[in-house]
Design a protein around this motif. Structure first.
Motif, PDB file in Angstrom:
ATOM      1  N   VAL A   1       0.838  -1.197   0.000  1.00  0.00           N
ATOM      2  CA  VAL A   1       0.000   0.000   0.000  1.00  0.00           C
ATOM      3  C   VAL A   1       0.876   1.251   0.000  1.00  0.00           C
ATOM      4  O   VAL A   1       2.105   1.173   0.026  1.00  0.00           O
ATOM      5  CB  VAL A   1      -0.944   0.017   1.226  1.00  0.00           C
ATOM      6  CG1 VAL A   1      -1.898  -1.157   1.187  1.00  0.00           C
ATOM      7  CG2 VAL A   1      -0.133   0.017   2.520  1.00  0.00           C
ATOM      8  N   GLN A   2       0.212   2.397  -0.012  1.00  0.00           N
ATOM      9  CA  GLN A   2       0.906   3.672   0.094  1.00  0.00           C
ATOM     10  C   GLN A   2       0.577   4.301   1.448  1.00  0.00           C
ATOM     11  O   GLN A   2      -0.593   4.475   1.789  1.00  0.00           O
ATOM     12  CB  GLN A   2       0.477   4.609  -1.032  1.00  0.00           C
ATOM     13  CG  GLN A   2       0.772   4.047  -2.413  1.00  0.00           C
ATOM     14  CD  GLN A   2       0.509   5.059  -3.495  1.00  0.00           C
ATOM     15  OE1 GLN A   2       1.325   5.924  -3.775  1.00  0.00           O
ATOM     16  NE2 GLN A   2      -0.646   4.971  -4.117  1.00  0.00           N
TER      17      GLN A   2
ATOM     18  N   GLY B   1      -1.113   6.963  -8.600  1.00  0.00           N
ATOM     19  CA  GLY B   1      -1.707   7.251  -7.305  1.00  0.00           C
ATOM     20  C   GLY B   1      -2.962   6.430  -7.068  1.00  0.00           C
ATOM     21  O   GLY B   1      -3.367   5.617  -7.912  1.00  0.00           O
ATOM     22  N   PRO B   2      -3.618   6.623  -5.936  1.00  0.00           N
ATOM     23  CA  PRO B   2      -4.835   5.868  -5.628  1.00  0.00           C
ATOM     24  C   PRO B   2      -5.998   6.164  -6.563  1.00  0.00           C
ATOM     25  O   PRO B   2      -6.966   5.412  -6.596  1.00  0.00           O
ATOM     26  CB  PRO B   2      -5.151   6.294  -4.186  1.00  0.00           C
ATOM     27  CG  PRO B   2      -4.483   7.613  -4.026  1.00  0.00           C
ATOM     28  CD  PRO B   2      -3.245   7.548  -4.864  1.00  0.00           C
ATOM     29  N   ASP B   3      -5.908   7.262  -7.325  1.00  0.00           N
ATOM     30  CA  ASP B   3      -6.955   7.581  -8.293  1.00  0.00           C
ATOM     31  C   ASP B   3      -6.792   6.821  -9.594  1.00  0.00           C
ATOM     32  O   ASP B   3      -7.627   6.920 -10.498  1.00  0.00           O
ATOM     33  CB  ASP B   3      -6.972   9.084  -8.582  1.00  0.00           C
ATOM     34  CG  ASP B   3      -5.617   9.611  -9.051  1.00  0.00           C
ATOM     35  OD1 ASP B   3      -4.660   8.812  -9.117  1.00  0.00           O
ATOM     36  OD2 ASP B   3      -5.517  10.807  -9.342  1.00  0.00           O
TER      37      ASP B   3
END
Length: 275
Positions: free
Chosen positions: A42-43, A123-125
């Motif tokens: 994960v980040q 990124g998460p997007d």
């Protein structure tokens, strides 16, 4: 539009207007024998800052539709509201209301290729929205602390908002009616955007002791509120007596929330039931 006491809009809505979301995860039956540890990649957010900015846009003689007809007269404004314009059929529509941040750093720099293109990460997007950041963190590394970096941000706002105004008016027969007037109001263009400036400080982890360089990401969201410019129907609303076309003077407040984060990739061990 609805007129008189016996008429009104037809309600075709479903009985349940709202819904309950489900995650797709099976419920845990309480049997700990089924629980095992599993790694996930994960980040992690190392540092984050949230900023709230405001801007005001004045609009004169904005045309609303539909026209109210010959001899119409607005008695009272029942409600006035504002929302972002977005065209789902064209994400690149120049009328979509967007906030585009342009950020420069002081005390650090974005990692670039030999051609001067910033190196980005997903990124998460789901988009390449994270930029790698580098600075000499040696002094703060010895103290076991992060290194402060500073930045300047210019937020360019372009696109339109939708303004809806519910009014009570009388027609040329003196019958009172209710109507919803709508206008597509421009806020900024590519050539002449609305610009907000902001300064910030973030804490950066070591660039030497980690397997990956830290990443910088930012995103902004816009909400809007509106009212008549002077809160007066007489001064702010004009109606063409022949056509019933309505024009109004508006004051639109834009509330911009921007969040900036320093991200580092990490592996976590979590408990799972393998379902």
């Amino acid at each position: 539009m609805s007129c008189g006491n016996k008429s009104g809009p037809i309600n075709l809505a479903l009985p349940d207007k709202c819904c309950t979301a489900t995650t797709g995860c099976a419920p845990f039956d309480g049997n700990l024998r089924k629980v095992v540890t599993e790694p996930i990649y994960v980040q992690k957010v190392y540092d984050a800052k949230l900023f709230n900015l405001q801007a005001i846009r004045t609009v004169a003689n904005q045309t609303f539709s539909p026209a109210l007809g010959r001899g119409a007269r607005i008695i009272r404004v029942l409600d006035i509201r504002c929302r972002k314009f977005f065209n789902p059929g064209n994400i690149s529509d120049i009328e979509n209301l967007v906030a585009t941040p342009d950020t420069t750093l002081s005390g650090a720099e974005f990692v670039e290729t030999a051609q001067g293109t910033p190196v980005t990460a997903i990124g998460p997007d789901g988009f390449a929205s994270e930029r790698l950041v580098y600075t000499d963190t040696e002094d703060c590394d010895e103290l076991g602390r992060g290194t402060p970096i500073f930045g300047t941000q210019n937020i360019r706002i372009t696109g339109n908002v939708i303004v809806e105004m519910d009014v009570l008016f009388s027609d040329d027969c003196d019958k009172e009616c209710v109507a919803t007037l709508t206008a597509n109001v421009p806020i900024g263009t590519v050539e002449n955007p609305l610009i907000l400036t902001n300064f910030f400080e973030l804490c950066l982890p070591s660039v030497f002791e980690g397997a990956f360089l830290p990443r910088f990401t930012e995103f902004c969201n816009i909400s809007c509120e509106t009212r008549l410019a002077t809160n007066s129907i007489i001064r702010d609303i004009m109606i063409n007596p022949a056509t019933g076309v309505v024009r109004a003077n508006l004051l639109i407040a834009l509330c911009v929330t921007c969040e900036k984060k320093i991200i580092v990739p990490v592996q976590l061990c979590v408990l799972s039931t393998n379902t």
